[in-house]
Design a protein around this motif. Structure first.
Motif, PDB file in Angstrom:
ATOM      1  N   GLY A  90      15.731   9.882  48.753  1.00  0.00           N
ATOM      2  CA  GLY A  90      16.651   9.968  47.507  1.00  0.00           C
ATOM      3  C   GLY A  90      17.801   8.651  47.660  1.00  0.00           C
ATOM      4  N   LEU A  91      18.192   8.497  48.957  1.00  0.00           N
ATOM      5  CA  LEU A  91      19.266   7.452  49.123  1.00  0.00           C
ATOM      6  C   LEU A  91      18.523   5.890  48.977  1.00  0.00           C
ATOM      7  N   ALA A  92      17.235   5.914  49.106  1.00  0.00           N
ATOM      8  CA  ALA A  92      16.599   4.562  48.955  1.00  0.00           C
ATOM      9  C   ALA A  92      16.290   4.516  47.436  1.00  0.00           C
ATOM     10  N   ALA A  93      16.077   5.620  46.622  1.00  0.00           N
ATOM     11  CA  ALA A  93      16.089   5.309  45.105  1.00  0.00           C
ATOM     12  C   ALA A  93      17.414   4.867  44.806  1.00  0.00           C
ATOM     13  N   VAL A  94      18.431   5.327  44.923  1.00  0.00           N
ATOM     14  CA  VAL A  94      19.798   4.925  44.629  1.00  0.00           C
ATOM     15  C   VAL A  94      20.123   3.385  44.922  1.00  0.00           C
ATOM     16  N   LEU A  95      19.712   3.222  46.305  1.00  0.00           N
ATOM     17  CA  LEU A  95      20.092   1.803  46.719  1.00  0.00           C
ATOM     18  C   LEU A  95      18.973   0.839  45.731  1.00  0.00           C
ATOM     19  N   GLY A  96      17.959   1.102  45.373  1.00  0.00           N
ATOM     20  CA  GLY A  96      16.927   0.445  44.640  1.00  0.00           C
ATOM     21  C   GLY A  96      17.670   0.061  43.253  1.00  0.00           C
ATOM     22  N   HIS A  97      18.515   1.108  42.730  1.00  0.00           N
ATOM     23  CA  HIS A  97      18.943   0.967  41.389  1.00  0.00           C
ATOM     24  C   HIS A  97      19.980   0.008  41.530  1.00  0.00           C
ATOM     25  N   MET A  98      20.891   0.097  42.496  1.00  0.00           N
ATOM     26  CA  MET A  98      22.157  -0.433  42.785  1.00  0.00           C
ATOM     27  C   MET A  98      21.910  -1.917  43.354  1.00  0.00           C
ATOM     28  N   PHE A  99      20.735  -1.964  44.138  1.00  0.00           N
ATOM     29  CA  PHE A  99      20.242  -3.492  44.617  1.00  0.00           C
ATOM     30  C   PHE A  99      18.757  -3.668  44.367  1.00  0.00           C
ATOM     31  N   SER A 100      18.569  -4.009  43.050  1.00  0.00           N
ATOM     32  CA  SER A 100      17.136  -3.868  42.683  1.00  0.00           C
ATOM     33  C   SER A 100      16.386  -5.138  43.086  1.00  0.00           C
ATOM     34  N   ILE A 101      15.186  -4.961  43.726  1.00  0.00           N
ATOM     35  CA  ILE A 101      14.607  -6.123  44.086  1.00  0.00           C
ATOM     36  C   ILE A 101      14.061  -7.157  42.898  1.00  0.00           C
ATOM     37  N   TYR A 102      13.754  -6.504  42.051  1.00  0.00           N
ATOM     38  CA  TYR A 102      13.212  -7.055  40.663  1.00  0.00           C
ATOM     39  C   TYR A 102      14.693  -7.949  39.937  1.00  0.00           C
ATOM     40  N   LEU A 103      15.831  -7.634  40.312  1.00  0.00           N
ATOM     41  CA  LEU A 103      17.019  -8.376  39.727  1.00  0.00           C
ATOM     42  C   LEU A 103      17.859  -9.169  40.840  1.00  0.00           C
ATOM     43  N   GLY A 104      17.043  -9.599  41.874  1.00  0.00           N
ATOM     44  CA  GLY A 104      17.695 -10.350  42.842  1.00  0.00           C
ATOM     45  C   GLY A 104      18.510  -9.611  43.718  1.00  0.00           C
ATOM     46  N   PHE A 105      18.249  -8.254  43.927  1.00  0.00           N
ATOM     47  CA  PHE A 105      19.057  -7.283  44.687  1.00  0.00           C
ATOM     48  C   PHE A 105      20.491  -7.057  43.997  1.00  0.00           C
ATOM     49  N   LYS A 106      20.666  -7.105  42.715  1.00  0.00           N
ATOM     50  CA  LYS A 106      21.711  -6.633  41.936  1.00  0.00           C
ATOM     51  C   LYS A 106      21.411  -5.616  40.942  1.00  0.00           C
ATOM     52  N   GLY A 107      22.259  -4.896  40.509  1.00  0.00           N
ATOM     53  CA  GLY A 107      21.700  -3.614  39.727  1.00  0.00           C
ATOM     54  C   GLY A 107      23.041  -2.933  39.124  1.00  0.00           C
ATOM     55  N   GLY A 108      22.594  -1.580  38.909  1.00  0.00           N
ATOM     56  CA  GLY A 108      23.805  -0.718  38.246  1.00  0.00           C
ATOM     57  C   GLY A 108      24.594   0.014  39.304  1.00  0.00           C
ATOM     58  N   LYS A 109      25.289   0.876  38.638  1.00  0.00           N
ATOM     59  CA  LYS A 109      26.301   1.709  39.523  1.00  0.00           C
ATOM     60  C   LYS A 109      25.840   3.052  40.049  1.00  0.00           C
ATOM     61  N   GLY A 110      24.639   3.234  39.832  1.00  0.00           N
ATOM     62  CA  GLY A 110      23.832   4.417  40.623  1.00  0.00           C
ATOM     63  C   GLY A 110      23.925   5.644  39.859  1.00  0.00           C
ATOM     64  N   VAL A 111      25.040   6.065  38.827  1.00  0.00           N
ATOM     65  CA  VAL A 111      25.168   7.297  38.492  1.00  0.00           C
ATOM     66  C   VAL A 111      23.975   8.182  38.169  1.00  0.00           C
ATOM     67  N   ALA A 112      23.451   7.668  37.240  1.00  0.00           N
ATOM     68  CA  ALA A 112      22.450   8.497  36.722  1.00  0.00           C
ATOM     69  C   ALA A 112      21.292   8.607  37.737  1.00  0.00           C
ATOM     70  N   THR A 113      21.008   7.718  38.187  1.00  0.00           N
ATOM     71  CA  THR A 113      19.799   7.766  39.678  1.00  0.00           C
ATOM     72  C   THR A 113      20.236   8.779  40.493  1.00  0.00           C
ATOM     73  N   ALA A 114      21.501   8.665  40.890  1.00  0.00           N
ATOM     74  CA  ALA A 114      22.055   9.784  41.876  1.00  0.00           C
ATOM     75  C   ALA A 114      21.953  11.118  41.313  1.00  0.00           C
ATOM     76  N   LEU A 115      22.127  11.263  39.985  1.00  0.00           N
ATOM     77  CA  LEU A 115      22.322  12.567  39.133  1.00  0.00           C
ATOM     78  C   LEU A 115      20.711  12.978  39.459  1.00  0.00           C
ATOM     79  N   GLY A 116      19.449  12.351  39.270  1.00  0.00           N
ATOM     80  CA  GLY A 116      18.428  12.787  39.571  1.00  0.00           C
ATOM     81  C   GLY A 116      18.000  13.336  40.754  1.00  0.00           C
ATOM     82  N   VAL A 117      18.479  12.398  41.944  1.00  0.00           N
ATOM     83  CA  VAL A 117      18.411  12.933  43.355  1.00  0.00           C
ATOM     84  C   VAL A 117      19.229  14.302  43.218  1.00  0.00           C
ATOM     85  N   PHE A 118      20.461  14.210  43.096  1.00  0.00           N
ATOM     86  CA  PHE A 118      21.212  15.609  43.141  1.00  0.00           C
ATOM     87  C   PHE A 118      20.415  16.807  42.311  1.00  0.00           C
ATOM     88  N   LEU A 119      19.860  16.582  41.387  1.00  0.00           N
ATOM     89  CA  LEU A 119      19.112  17.627  40.595  1.00  0.00           C
ATOM     90  C   LEU A 119      18.205  18.124  41.510  1.00  0.00           C
TER      91      LEU A 119
END
Length: 203
Positions: A90-119
């Motif tokens: 779950g932590l790895a998935a959120v890290l992926g959103h925040m630091f996406s390999i597809y975007l040069g390790f940039k990304g979003g703030k992780g709230v929605a992806t974390a929501l999925g993990v917490f669910l």
């Protein structure tokens, strides 16, 4: 086990890295990173592209958090460290959103992806956190404040509702990452410069 865990962590990160907000904006002929707040998350997609694509982005970002931990819970052998390994996925998935390999390790703030993990970790904890989110946003007018409050409290909700120490630890790390990613929002909130949701919050 080691190879399975490495594969699960890698796939979790790569799944979390998928920038759905950017993909949808490009399909609409725009680059969401260059408009609004510049964030690839659902809030900015909603602002730039409208409610339908905003909701679709939110749904996809939640799913890319939930799916990796769900799959990991099935494929990883049940044992002493099973909960920790699933939590790390779950932590790895959120890290992926925040630091996406597809975007040069940039990304979003992780709230929605974390929501999925917490669910997956604790649906009831998410339900309580959503109440907190709504209450804080309603009282303050700031989506970012609601996100920070809910993210900060949900690890404790998980622990109080019987979650393991491993899941609590992974949840706490995710919450800290969300707060770090919201550092600019925190600064604006402290200076009184954050925009209210009534004028489309910049979270």
């Amino acid at each position: 086990m080691t190879i399975t865990l490495i594969a699960a962590l890698s796939l979790s990160y790569l799944t979390g890295s998928i920038p759905f907000g950017l993909l949808f904006s490009r399909m609409a002929g725009k680059d969401v990173r260059k408009e609004g707040s510049g964030n690839i998350g659902a809030t900015n997609v909603n602002r730039v592209l409208g409610k339908k694509l905003g909701i679709l982005t939110l749904f996809c970002d939640v799913v890319k958090g939930f799916l990796p931990v769900f799959v990991a819970s099935i494929v990883l052998p049940v044992g002493e460290h099973w909960a920790l390994f699933v939590g790390l996925c779950g932590l790895a998935a959120v890290l992926g959103h925040m630091f996406s390999i597809y975007l040069g390790f940039k990304g979003g703030k992780g709230v929605a992806t974390a929501l999925g993990v917490f669910l997956f970790f604790s649906p009831w904890s998410v339900a309580i956190a959503l109440v907190v989110f709504v209450a804080v946003v309603g009282a303050s007018g700031f989506v970012s404040a609601g996100s920070l409050a809910a993210a900060g409290l949900i690890p404790f909700f998980i622990l109080l509702l019987g979650g393991s120490a491993s899941i609590f630890l992974c949840s706490a790390v995710i919450a800290i990452m969300i707060w770090v990613k919201h550092s600019s929002n925190i600064g604006r909130l402290r200076r009184g410069e954050e925009t209210s949701w009534k004028t489309k919050d910049s979270a």
